[in-house]
Design a protein around this motif. Sequence first.
Motif: not given
Length: 297
Positions: A51-56, A9-10
């Motif tokens: 930069l990266r991310y997950l849904e939510g 989790i980033p």
Amino acid sequence: MSANSEKDIPVNIYRPANPFTAKCISNDVLVRPGAVGDTRHVKIDISGGDLRYLEGQSIGVVPPGEDKNGKPNKLRLYSIASTRLGDDLDGKTLSLSVKRLEYQNEAGETIKGVCSNFLTDLKPGEEVKLTGPVGKEMLLPDDPNATIIMIATGTGIAPFRAFLWRMFKEQHPDYQFKGLAWLFFGVPTDTTVLYKPDLEWMAYKHKRHFRYDVAISREQKNANGEKMYIQNRMAEYADELWELLQKPTTHTYMCGLRGMEDGISEFMTKTAAKSDVVWKDFEKQLKKDGRWHVETY
């Protein structure tokens, strides 16, 4: 096992002291003609950094300029409305659903939200400073057979847009959603149903896996002839929803204005009482099990 125990989790790749400078790609009006207010889908280029991310998850936006005390403006958090792949599926963009905040105070002055006006006014090519991402509360479980109940008002649809696009619009070798996704969406008028064509298309195309119910408070009436709020729409399916909540694979997500929580809580309290269950205790257990996710503002 929590939904995210083994996920990478980033978090806080970029911090406020050293934000990432991204660029606006597009800024599209989301509401239809006749709607009150101005809500935008803002697509941002995040290539050229880490930069990266997950849904939510949410992203911090640092609006330019200073506050009334002469200090640099503080960051505001926004739920990310795109999947980790971004709207162009190349992992290089991030999208936000932003409503322009503008209201009259008691003295009759027009007060404008600093960050919402900055974002809704962004033009393609203009820069925007980002921090984050943050948040582990609203992440999807890994289980592709889970039941995902989503309760949204207004721009609270943002994380659920990301969920649904990942489930039904993208192809993933390692994730094919086969469970049930059920969205309850509360808005004032039909013209303010954000992402309406997409939601209707998905509900039509994926009948077995996606249900979509909308509560339009100024245009629909509930069973008592009063305004139709999101909890009234949910009440029409009370027994079915209660049954789903008993399943250990059901996750419920709520996103939108904090005011929505009271109505939902009242509905859940009544529904649980029919089975001689105290809702507050049941909710506590759901939270402990990581199955009740709330992000309100």
